[in-house]
Design an enzyme around this catalytic site. Structure first.
Site, PDB file in Angstrom:
ATOM      1  N   SER A  48       0.786  -1.225   0.000  1.00 22.68           N
ATOM      2  CA  SER A  48       0.000   0.000   0.000  1.00 22.68           C
ATOM      3  C   SER A  48       0.817   1.275   0.000  1.00 22.68           C
ATOM      4  O   SER A  48       0.335   2.321  -0.452  1.00 22.68           O
ATOM      5  CB  SER A  48      -0.947   0.011   1.211  1.00 22.68           C
ATOM      6  OG  SER A  48      -0.214  -0.067   2.424  1.00 22.68           O
ATOM      7  N   HIS A  64      -5.370  -3.785  -2.516  1.00 24.73           N
ATOM      8  CA  HIS A  64      -5.109  -2.767  -3.540  1.00 24.73           C
ATOM      9  C   HIS A  64      -4.979  -3.348  -4.946  1.00 24.73           C
ATOM     10  O   HIS A  64      -4.751  -2.602  -5.899  1.00 24.73           O
ATOM     11  CB  HIS A  64      -3.845  -1.982  -3.181  1.00 24.73           C
ATOM     12  CG  HIS A  64      -3.983  -1.188  -1.923  1.00 24.73           C
ATOM     13  ND1 HIS A  64      -4.454   0.110  -1.900  1.00 24.73           N
ATOM     14  CD2 HIS A  64      -3.723  -1.507  -0.630  1.00 24.73           C
ATOM     15  CE1 HIS A  64      -4.473   0.553  -0.654  1.00 24.73           C
ATOM     16  NE2 HIS A  64      -4.039  -0.409   0.130  1.00 24.73           N
ATOM     17  N   LYS A 118     -11.981   0.230  -1.893  1.00 26.36           N
ATOM     18  CA  LYS A 118     -10.941   0.850  -2.724  1.00 26.36           C
ATOM     19  C   LYS A 118     -11.424   0.861  -4.177  1.00 26.36           C
ATOM     20  O   LYS A 118     -12.209   1.711  -4.543  1.00 26.36           O
ATOM     21  CB  LYS A 118      -9.615   0.130  -2.503  1.00 26.36           C
ATOM     22  CG  LYS A 118      -9.145   0.275  -1.046  1.00 26.36           C
ATOM     23  CD  LYS A 118      -7.872  -0.433  -0.757  1.00 26.36           C
ATOM     24  CE  LYS A 118      -7.377  -0.122   0.645  1.00 26.36           C
ATOM     25  NZ  LYS A 118      -8.293  -0.597   1.725  1.00 26.36           N
TER      26      LYS A 118
END
Length: 351
Positions: free
Chosen positions: A140, A168, A199
């Site tokens: 990240s 992610h 996300k």
């Protein structure tokens, strides 16, 4: 203000279709689930979402959690104890490190993306012990991607399970947005796969995907799942809509990755100190915390919101601006940000 700090990689968080789906879900099922999944809070919309997430990642089943942090804590607490040996990448997310502490497991950290170091550590423990290797999929703060194939091979060599937190990567990587593990590595190779919904998918919550046996075990023993009110049904409905868009509009991912390539090319031309990353996370390495804060403040004045990341989130001397790209950005917006960054660099050199 142009947002280059968030994780809305596909630009779905503000998509009106998600807002409409969330509102319709709330009208149909209520504003809240009203109870935990095991009491009466597990509704049909949750079941449908779990099935879709399992299909996306190529796993038999998936289990919803309220947040990614809770998914990691609950999984490790349910699977590990003081007799378990955990092996974690040094740059893993804090929730994975905290989950290991909560489980009371014996934890070691291998050098970042260093398969030889992992192999060496695994070889030191008796072959008949319980072993779990854990890694972020996309890191990240650095934006680089774990060698999933290599991790799976080393783990199998030592009869260890592998857990990947693909927070992610989900929605961004893979042929269909299934992430950096997903269908490329089946449940036999990566038995525990974690993903988040807040996300690239633009909503909130998380899930764990894996075998029927894994999910049954988590349902019974993952305390953050057992003792938490279920995800609001409107959020689940919005996430189902996000999955529809992910499947129907692959051009969003294509545009995002095109913007990443463009940004990196122009940053290199300007001599900006970017870390190596082919994902939407583009760290600009500045080194000193005060310098990083000065740059972030100047960018904010210019209309750009960029995260200033300092120790202890990253190691000493590795403070950086964490620039994140989204499919909703334009080339003009990227050019304006690059111009502002180049101006800050030139001003420092002239001082």
């Amino acid at each position: 203000m142009h947002d280059f700090a968030g994780n809305d990689y596909l630009g779905l968080a503000r998509d009106p279709r998600l807002a409409q789906a969330q509102a319709e879900g709330a009208r149909r099922f209520g504003a809240g689930a009203g109870a935990s999944h095991l009491v009466s809070g597990h509704l049909g919309v949750h079941e449908a979402l779990e099935q879709r997430l399992a299909e996306l990642t190529g796993r038999p089943r998936a289990l919803l959690f309220s947040t990614g942090y809770m998914a990691n804590l609950g999984t490790l607490q349910a699977l590990c104890d003081g007799n378990t040996h955990l092996f974690q990448d040094r740059l893993n997310h804090a929730s994975l490190l905290d989950g290991a502490r909560l489980a009371g497991a014996r934890s070691r950290r291998f050098h970042h993306r260093d398969l030889n170091d992992l192999d060496r550590l695994l070889a030191r423990v008796p072959s008949d012990t319980l072993k779990l290797v854990i890694s972020d999929g996309v890191f990240s703060m650095d934006g680089d991607v774990a060698d999933i194939e290599g991790l799976a091979t080393v783990s199998a060599r030592h009869d260890a399970w592998l857990m990947i937190d693909d927070a992610h990567g989900l929605g961004v990587l893979g042929d269909r947005g299934e992430g950096c593990a997903g269908r490329a590595q089946d449940a036999a190779r990566v038995p525990i796969l974690v993903g988040t919904l807040g996300k690239a998918l633009g909503t909130a919550g998380a899930f764990v995907a894996g075998s029927h046996e894994l999910i049954d075990h988590l349902i019974q023993f993952a305390r953050p799942y057992v003792y938490t009110t279920a995800q609001p049904p409107g959020v689940a409905a919005a996430t189902l809509k996000a999955l529809d868009i992910l499947a129907a509009e692959p051009e969003r991912r294509a545009r995002l990755l095109s913007l990443v390539r463009y940004f990196r090319h122009e940053a290199e031309r300007l001599g900006l100190p970017l870390a190596h990353s082919d994902t939407p996370i583009q760290p600009l390495l500045l080194g000193e915390s005060l310098r990083t804060l000065r740059w972030a403040a100047a960018l904010r004045e210019a209309g750009f919101l960029v995260g200033a990341i300092r120790p202890p989130t990253v190691p000493q001397g590795q403070a950086r601006l964490r620039i994140t790209l989204s499919a909703r950005h334009t080339h003009d917006t990227l050019d304006a940000l690059l111009e502002a960054l180049a101006g800050l660099q030139q001003a420092e050199r002239a001082a």
